[in-house]
Design an enzyme around this catalytic site. Structure first.
Site, PDB file in Angstrom:
ATOM      1  N   GLY A  46       0.536  -0.676  27.553  1.00 49.95           N
ATOM      2  CA  GLY A  46      -0.855  -0.393  27.906  1.00 49.95           C
ATOM      3  C   GLY A  46      -1.907  -1.294  27.278  1.00 49.95           C
ATOM      4  O   GLY A  46      -2.981  -1.472  27.840  1.00 49.95           O
ATOM      5  N   GLU A 101      -4.035  -0.711  20.153  1.00 48.45           N
ATOM      6  CA  GLU A 101      -3.592   0.314  21.120  1.00 48.45           C
ATOM      7  C   GLU A 101      -4.589   0.427  22.266  1.00 48.45           C
ATOM      8  O   GLU A 101      -5.777   0.158  22.086  1.00 48.45           O
ATOM      9  CB  GLU A 101      -3.493   1.677  20.426  1.00 48.45           C
ATOM     10  CG  GLU A 101      -2.112   1.987  19.877  1.00 48.45           C
ATOM     11  CD  GLU A 101      -1.799   3.497  19.956  1.00 48.45           C
ATOM     12  OE1 GLU A 101      -1.373   3.954  21.026  1.00 48.45           O
ATOM     13  OE2 GLU A 101      -1.981   4.179  18.935  1.00 48.45           O
ATOM     14  N   ASP A 102      -4.103   0.888  23.413  1.00 49.60           N
ATOM     15  CA  ASP A 102      -5.014   1.145  24.535  1.00 49.60           C
ATOM     16  C   ASP A 102      -5.768   2.453  24.305  1.00 49.60           C
ATOM     17  O   ASP A 102      -6.988   2.504  24.367  1.00 49.60           O
ATOM     18  CB  ASP A 102      -4.256   1.152  25.868  1.00 49.60           C
ATOM     19  CG  ASP A 102      -3.042   2.094  25.872  1.00 49.60           C
ATOM     20  OD1 ASP A 102      -2.708   2.682  24.817  1.00 49.60           O
ATOM     21  OD2 ASP A 102      -2.413   2.258  26.935  1.00 49.60           O
ATOM     22  N   ASP A 105      -4.476   9.238  21.711  1.00 50.20           N
ATOM     23  CA  ASP A 105      -4.587  10.527  22.388  1.00 50.20           C
ATOM     24  C   ASP A 105      -4.157  11.618  21.388  1.00 50.20           C
ATOM     25  O   ASP A 105      -4.951  12.033  20.548  1.00 50.20           O
ATOM     26  CB  ASP A 105      -3.678  10.437  23.626  1.00 50.20           C
ATOM     27  CG  ASP A 105      -3.721  11.640  24.525  1.00 50.20           C
ATOM     28  OD1 ASP A 105      -4.799  12.205  24.711  1.00 50.20           O
ATOM     29  OD2 ASP A 105      -2.658  12.022  25.068  1.00 50.20           O
ATOM     30  N   PHE A 155      -7.469  11.906  32.214  1.00 44.56           N
ATOM     31  CA  PHE A 155      -6.401  10.914  32.295  1.00 44.56           C
ATOM     32  C   PHE A 155      -6.982   9.656  32.940  1.00 44.56           C
ATOM     33  O   PHE A 155      -7.542   9.716  34.035  1.00 44.56           O
ATOM     34  CB  PHE A 155      -5.211  11.436  33.099  1.00 44.56           C
ATOM     35  CG  PHE A 155      -3.987  10.599  32.866  1.00 44.56           C
ATOM     36  CD1 PHE A 155      -3.151  10.858  31.791  1.00 44.56           C
ATOM     37  CD2 PHE A 155      -3.697   9.518  33.693  1.00 44.56           C
ATOM     38  CE1 PHE A 155      -2.040  10.057  31.543  1.00 44.56           C
ATOM     39  CE2 PHE A 155      -2.581   8.717  33.461  1.00 44.56           C
ATOM     40  CZ  PHE A 155      -1.757   8.996  32.387  1.00 44.56           C
ATOM     41  N   VAL A 156      -6.865   8.535  32.227  1.00 44.68           N
ATOM     42  CA  VAL A 156      -7.485   7.307  32.729  1.00 44.68           C
ATOM     43  C   VAL A 156      -6.443   6.228  33.025  1.00 44.68           C
ATOM     44  O   VAL A 156      -5.360   6.210  32.423  1.00 44.68           O
ATOM     45  CB  VAL A 156      -8.533   6.755  31.729  1.00 44.68           C
ATOM     46  CG1 VAL A 156      -9.728   7.677  31.626  1.00 44.68           C
ATOM     47  CG2 VAL A 156      -7.918   6.511  30.358  1.00 44.68           C
ATOM     48  N   ASP A 162      -1.676   2.865  32.804  1.00 42.86           N
ATOM     49  CA  ASP A 162      -0.968   3.211  34.040  1.00 42.86           C
ATOM     50  C   ASP A 162      -0.783   4.711  34.208  1.00 42.86           C
ATOM     51  O   ASP A 162      -0.960   5.499  33.276  1.00 42.86           O
ATOM     52  CB  ASP A 162       0.420   2.572  34.033  1.00 42.86           C
ATOM     53  CG  ASP A 162       1.385   3.321  33.093  1.00 42.86           C
ATOM     54  OD1 ASP A 162       1.004   3.615  31.944  1.00 42.86           O
ATOM     55  OD2 ASP A 162       2.508   3.645  33.522  1.00 42.86           O
ATOM     56  N   ARG A 168      -2.232  -0.559  36.584  1.00 41.68           N
ATOM     57  CA  ARG A 168      -2.507  -1.373  35.381  1.00 41.68           C
ATOM     58  C   ARG A 168      -3.481  -2.525  35.670  1.00 41.68           C
ATOM     59  O   ARG A 168      -4.209  -2.959  34.795  1.00 41.68           O
ATOM     60  CB  ARG A 168      -1.212  -1.965  34.826  1.00 41.68           C
ATOM     61  CG  ARG A 168      -0.293  -0.943  34.171  1.00 41.68           C
ATOM     62  CD  ARG A 168       0.755  -1.640  33.314  1.00 41.68           C
ATOM     63  NE  ARG A 168       1.878  -0.791  32.989  1.00 41.68           N
ATOM     64  CZ  ARG A 168       1.902   0.071  31.970  1.00 41.68           C
ATOM     65  NH1 ARG A 168       0.863   0.192  31.181  1.00 41.68           N
ATOM     66  NH2 ARG A 168       2.976   0.802  31.740  1.00 41.68           N
TER      67      ARG A 168
HETATM   68  P1  IMP Z   1      -0.521   9.378  21.803  1.00 44.09           P
HETATM   69  O1  IMP Z   1       0.782   9.093  21.111  1.00 44.09           O
HETATM   70  O2  IMP Z   1      -0.541  10.767  22.391  1.00 44.09           O
HETATM   71  O3  IMP Z   1      -1.739   9.088  20.962  1.00 44.09           O
HETATM   72  O4  IMP Z   1      -0.565   8.500  23.073  1.00 44.09           O
HETATM   73  C1  IMP Z   1      -0.670   7.166  23.039  1.00 44.09           C
HETATM   74  C2  IMP Z   1      -0.217   6.516  24.321  1.00 44.09           C
HETATM   75  O5  IMP Z   1      -0.146   7.426  25.430  1.00 44.09           O
HETATM   76  C3  IMP Z   1      -1.217   5.487  24.717  1.00 44.09           C
HETATM   77  O6  IMP Z   1      -0.961   4.269  24.054  1.00 44.09           O
HETATM   78  C4  IMP Z   1      -1.026   5.403  26.207  1.00 44.09           C
HETATM   79  O7  IMP Z   1       0.018   4.515  26.522  1.00 44.09           O
HETATM   80  C5  IMP Z   1      -0.613   6.811  26.615  1.00 44.09           C
HETATM   81  N1  IMP Z   1      -1.767   7.555  27.125  1.00 44.09           N
HETATM   82  C6  IMP Z   1      -2.466   8.543  26.523  1.00 44.09           C
HETATM   83  N2  IMP Z   1      -3.472   8.983  27.290  1.00 44.09           N
HETATM   84  C7  IMP Z   1      -3.419   8.229  28.417  1.00 44.09           C
HETATM   85  C8  IMP Z   1      -4.241   8.166  29.597  1.00 44.09           C
HETATM   86  O8  IMP Z   1      -5.248   8.874  29.787  1.00 44.09           O
HETATM   87  N3  IMP Z   1      -3.868   7.245  30.524  1.00 44.09           N
HETATM   88  C9  IMP Z   1      -2.809   6.416  30.372  1.00 44.09           C
HETATM   89  N4  IMP Z   1      -2.030   6.443  29.288  1.00 44.09           N
HETATM   90  C10 IMP Z   1      -2.344   7.331  28.310  1.00 44.09           C
END
Ligand code: IMP
Length: 181
Positions: A46, A101-102, A105, A155-156, A162, A168
């Site tokens: 991402g 990171e993208d 979350d 959700f983006v 993606d 993407r």
């Molecule tokens: P975390 O481990 O829950 O913080 O999630 C991190 C990863 O989940 C990010 O690097 C994204 O790849 C994916 N992710 C979380 N939210 C979204 C979203 O809204 N759209 C797309 N990918 C997401």
């Protein structure tokens, strides 16, 4: 990639605003390291678009590496387990590392990565994320050092992000709505 029905997209952040903010982040990171070398570690897949824009705006000298983890599978809910798919190519000992990171979350990915990278003795280990969804945080201790935009619990997709490997390549960051939302 599946060719399922098109889902409705709504623009959240347009390309010019993203570009401006990425330029500011690059300036901020470069200033914090005051002319020192910065090693950018992008979290695949991402963050690849964010990284490519960020690295071109950095005033500091940079080097790059990539790490790949999986937590989402192909859906929009995290599985809660982070797996390492591809490790770094080289040592980070003594380097000023910025994880790129993208989205942060739940914070599980960032938490996992910090835990595996810290014992490798980088000089600094910082976290830069384009997007932050603080309302979704499960690992409370995860606080990114550099945040592009705080966004609501949506959700983006686009700008590298993606849903099941789709979207993407979109220039803007869009909210993806699901029929059940
Ligand atoms: P975390 O481990 O829950 O913080 O999630 C991190 C990863 O989940 C990010 O690097 C994204 O790849 C994916 N992710 C979380 N939210 C979204 C979203 O809204 N759209 C797309 N990918 C997401």
């Amino acid at each position: 990639m599946t060719t399922s029905r098109r889902q409705p997209l709504r623009i959240l952040l347009r390309r010019p605003a993203i570009e401006r903010r990425v330029r500011e982040l690059a300036r901020e990171i470069s200033a914090d390291f005051r002319g020192q070398h910065v090693h950018l570690v992008a979290v695949l897949k991402g963050a690849f678009v964010f990284l490519s824009d960020l690295v071109r705006e950095m005033e500091a000298e940079t080097s790059l590496d990539f790490i790949s983890v999986s937590s989402y599978g192909t859906g929009r809910e995290t599985s809660g387990r982070v797996r390492l798919l591809k490790d770094l190519d080289s040592s980070i000992e003594g380097l000023n590392v910025v994880l790129v990171e993208d989205i942060v979350d739940t914070g599980m990915t960032a938490h996992y990565l910090k835990n595996i990278l810290k014992p490798r003795n980088p000089r600094a280990l910082k976290l830069a994320t384009l997007l932050d969804k603080p309302s979704r945080r499960i690992v409370k201790g995860v606080k990114p050092d550099y945040v592009g935009f705080k966004i609501p619990n949506e959700f983006v997709v686009g700008y590298g992000m993606d849903y099941g490997e789709r979207y993407r390549g979109l220039r803007n960051i869009c909210i993806l709505r699901f029929p059940t939302d």
